[in-house]
Design an enzyme around this catalytic site. Sequence first.
Site, PDB file in Angstrom:
ATOM      1  N   HIS A  24       0.772  -1.421  -0.497  1.00 57.45           N
ATOM      2  CA  HIS A  24       0.152   0.146   0.427  1.00 57.45           C
ATOM      3  C   HIS A  24       0.821   1.240  -0.082  1.00 57.45           C
ATOM      4  CE1 HIS A  24      -3.017   2.784   0.996  1.00 57.45           C
ATOM      5  NE2 HIS A  24      -3.958   1.708   0.604  1.00 57.45           N
ATOM      6  N   ASP A  54      -7.685  -5.797   0.251  1.00 58.63           N
ATOM      7  CA  ASP A  54      -8.285  -6.721  -0.483  1.00 58.63           C
ATOM      8  C   ASP A  54      -7.864  -8.074  -0.743  1.00 58.63           C
ATOM      9  OD1 ASP A  54      -9.813  -4.721  -2.164  1.00 58.63           O
ATOM     10  OD2 ASP A  54      -7.879  -4.023  -3.287  1.00 58.63           O
TER      11      ASP A  54
HETATM   12  N1  CMC Z   1       4.380  -7.266  -5.236  1.00 57.65           N
HETATM   13  C1  CMC Z   1       5.661  -7.479  -5.703  1.00 57.65           C
HETATM   14  N2  CMC Z   1       5.757  -6.220  -4.642  1.00 57.65           N
HETATM   15  C2  CMC Z   1       5.724  -5.232  -4.787  1.00 57.65           C
HETATM   16  C3  CMC Z   1       3.957  -5.222  -3.928  1.00 57.65           C
HETATM   17  C4  CMC Z   1       3.092  -6.479  -4.730  1.00 57.65           C
HETATM   18  N3  CMC Z   1       2.109  -6.584  -4.014  1.00 57.65           N
HETATM   19  N4  CMC Z   1       3.863  -4.064  -4.110  1.00 57.65           N
HETATM   20  C5  CMC Z   1       4.807  -3.205  -3.806  1.00 57.65           C
HETATM   21  N5  CMC Z   1       5.889  -3.682  -4.414  1.00 57.65           N
HETATM   22  C6  CMC Z   1       7.376  -3.843  -4.806  1.00 57.65           C
HETATM   23  C7  CMC Z   1       7.655  -2.800  -5.945  1.00 57.65           C
HETATM   24  O1  CMC Z   1       7.685  -3.801  -7.675  1.00 57.65           O
HETATM   25  C8  CMC Z   1       8.467  -2.218  -5.854  1.00 57.65           C
HETATM   26  O2  CMC Z   1      10.239  -3.002  -5.338  1.00 57.65           O
HETATM   27  P1  CMC Z   1      11.377  -2.160  -6.089  1.00 57.65           P
HETATM   28  O3  CMC Z   1      11.114  -0.783  -4.122  1.00 57.65           O
HETATM   29  O4  CMC Z   1      12.449  -2.882  -5.529  1.00 57.65           O
HETATM   30  O5  CMC Z   1      11.396  -1.458  -7.193  1.00 57.65           O
HETATM   31  C9  CMC Z   1       8.462  -1.726  -3.755  1.00 57.65           C
HETATM   32  O6  CMC Z   1       7.836  -3.008  -3.197  1.00 57.65           O
HETATM   33  C10 CMC Z   1       8.088  -0.231  -3.685  1.00 57.65           C
HETATM   34  O7  CMC Z   1       6.366  -0.594  -4.817  1.00 57.65           O
HETATM   35  P2  CMC Z   1       5.608   1.017  -5.295  1.00 57.65           P
HETATM   36  O8  CMC Z   1       5.059  -0.365  -6.073  1.00 57.65           O
HETATM   37  O9  CMC Z   1       6.813   1.971  -5.694  1.00 57.65           O
HETATM   38  O10 CMC Z   1       4.821   1.557  -4.399  1.00 57.65           O
HETATM   39  P3  CMC Z   1       3.311   1.992  -4.931  1.00 57.65           P
HETATM   40  O11 CMC Z   1       2.864   2.395  -3.183  1.00 57.65           O
HETATM   41  O12 CMC Z   1       3.631   3.246  -6.018  1.00 57.65           O
HETATM   42  O13 CMC Z   1       2.282   1.135  -4.591  1.00 57.65           O
HETATM   43  C11 CMC Z   1       0.520  -0.209  -4.726  1.00 57.65           C
HETATM   44  C12 CMC Z   1       1.363   0.754  -4.328  1.00 57.65           C
HETATM   45  C13 CMC Z   1      -0.349  -0.695  -3.883  1.00 57.65           C
HETATM   46  C14 CMC Z   1      -0.119  -0.095  -6.264  1.00 57.65           C
HETATM   47  C15 CMC Z   1       1.018  -2.231  -5.170  1.00 57.65           C
HETATM   48  O14 CMC Z   1       1.621  -2.247  -3.388  1.00 57.65           O
HETATM   49  C16 CMC Z   1       0.693  -3.018  -5.656  1.00 57.65           C
HETATM   50  O15 CMC Z   1       0.444  -3.338  -6.851  1.00 57.65           O
HETATM   51  N6  CMC Z   1       0.114  -4.129  -4.748  1.00 57.65           N
HETATM   52  C17 CMC Z   1      -0.926  -4.795  -5.956  1.00 57.65           C
HETATM   53  C18 CMC Z   1      -1.869  -3.861  -5.675  1.00 57.65           C
HETATM   54  C19 CMC Z   1      -3.260  -4.380  -4.670  1.00 57.65           C
HETATM   55  O16 CMC Z   1      -3.004  -4.733  -3.944  1.00 57.65           O
HETATM   56  N7  CMC Z   1      -3.817  -3.000  -4.647  1.00 57.65           N
HETATM   57  C20 CMC Z   1      -5.062  -2.847  -3.618  1.00 57.65           C
HETATM   58  C21 CMC Z   1      -4.088  -1.696  -2.291  1.00 57.65           C
HETATM   59  S1  CMC Z   1      -5.659  -1.198  -1.282  1.00 57.65           S
HETATM   60  C22 CMC Z   1      -7.266  -1.186  -1.856  1.00 57.65           C
HETATM   61  C23 CMC Z   1      -7.071   0.312  -2.420  1.00 57.65           C
HETATM   62  O17 CMC Z   1      -7.663   1.341  -1.683  1.00 57.65           O
HETATM   63  O18 CMC Z   1      -7.747   0.783  -3.535  1.00 57.65           O
END
Ligand code: CMC
Length: 454
Positions: A330, A388
């Site tokens: 998140h 989720d």
């Molecule tokens: N699985 C594997 N790696 C992950 C995941 C994941 N679910 N989430 C983040 N990472 C890694 C990402 O690759 C990055 O790695 P590195 O630093 O080596 O490049 C690091 O963790 C930081 O991630 P980010 O993508 O920069 O973080 P963000 O804040 O931009 O994204 C997120 C947050 C929710 C979009 C992401 O964690 C994600 O895609 N999760 C899966 C989808 C999900 O469950 N979304 C629902 C969110 S909660 C409900 C809502 O409010 O919508």
Amino acid sequence: MRKPKRTAKATATPAPKSAKAPDKKKINSVTLSYGGKTLELPVMHASEGPSVIDVRKLYAETGMFTYDPGFTSTASCDSKITYIDGDAGILRHRGYSIDELAFKSDFMETSYLLLEGELPNKKQKAKFVHDITMHTMLHEQILNVFRGFRRDSHPMAVMCGVVGALSAFYHDSTDINDPHQRMVASYRMIAKMPTIAALAYKYSLGQPFVYPRNELTYAENFLHMCFSVPAEEYKVNPILARAMDRIFILHADHEQNASTSTVRLAGSSEANPFACIAAGIASLWGPSHGGANEAALNMLQSIGTVENIKPFIDRAKDKNDHSKLMGFGHRVYKNYDPRATVMRKTCHEVLGVLGIKHDPLLQIAMELEKIALSDRYFIDRQLYPNVDFYSGIIERALGFPPSMFTVIFAVARTVGWVAQWNEMITDPGKKIGRPRQLYQGANERKYVPIAARK
Ligand code: CMC
């Protein structure tokens, strides 16, 4: 096309692991040094959580913008509705913790709280429930809008279209400067969303549309419209209705997430309120946001057995693979999502009520969670289960197909969108949302007639 020369390396810097808010009593301004000059920028203090540096005068004074793609360090507005402390795993609406609301309140009361700022007394609650209930039906012509969709349309596609179409029906509640019309539009959206969602489901099944029943609660009515058929008596199980209601509470609002920011931005141009909510639904649909519940369940299904978890986790960690652990991570929570804790508990309760002793998907989810939470990759990145991760397992047990999960999220989040939209419209400092950019395209060049181009 010639690739434009890059003049600056633009890389997003992640937020520090434990971005500690500075002592707000000590810092009332920050000084920016640039090109031998300095600029004092005021600091605004939050009632709780990080203070903000007020950069509104920055461009006028320095000719420079701030750069923050993805808004990782940007407060886009001030708000009194929802507070999140992502490091501590805290979520509160109007000061009340999500746990208390989930276990002690109900969705109508939480909706009133989000909209009005206070919990209702008995009389206020009865009036609110009555007023919402009076708007549950749809204009009959809207049913024709449904019938224009292909039968195999994703219900979120139908939601985007039908909610957008409401803007063509309710002309007496679109003057955003009239508080009464704003209230009527808000109530209409909260009341009609379950009806639209249920009809989208019925349409996908090819079953007759079921009209709302106003003697039922919000959650009971939704289950009734989704699962009853004219040919048979249908009795809503009150325990399952309570679980449905709790799912609605857990999704009701979440401060300035992507879909809420979309609603605020669309609304900042004074657009039609129904169209603004349709924009929010479109943003919610993506798998990084509300679409993650459907993706998480599909992921659990594709993993299939506990033995396949390890290879799946390896893929989720591999930067050359697009797989992610859906329902994990998140932007704000760097600790367990408090909604996930309630959802996990509710999941066990619902399966218990339904007599499901061994749900293979729940077993995979719990094992996946255990393995991920002890894996360095997830620990280092502070990736925990989010709302989720478990919601799909409960909603599936209630009888919904995965394609309905994000629709349910949209039904619940509508009150949050509407509350935030109202707050934005009534903000005396309201301005059209208009970000700027770091331009990195071509410099001015002369037009070349097509005959002279190589
Ligand atoms: N699985 C594997 N790696 C992950 C995941 C994941 N679910 N989430 C983040 N990472 C890694 C990402 O690759 C990055 O790695 P590195 O630093 O080596 O490049 C690091 O963790 C930081 O991630 P980010 O993508 O920069 O973080 P963000 O804040 O931009 O994204 C997120 C947050 C929710 C979009 C992401 O964690 C994600 O895609 N999760 C899966 C989808 C999900 O469950 N979304 C629902 C969110 S909660 C409900 C809502 O409010 O919508």
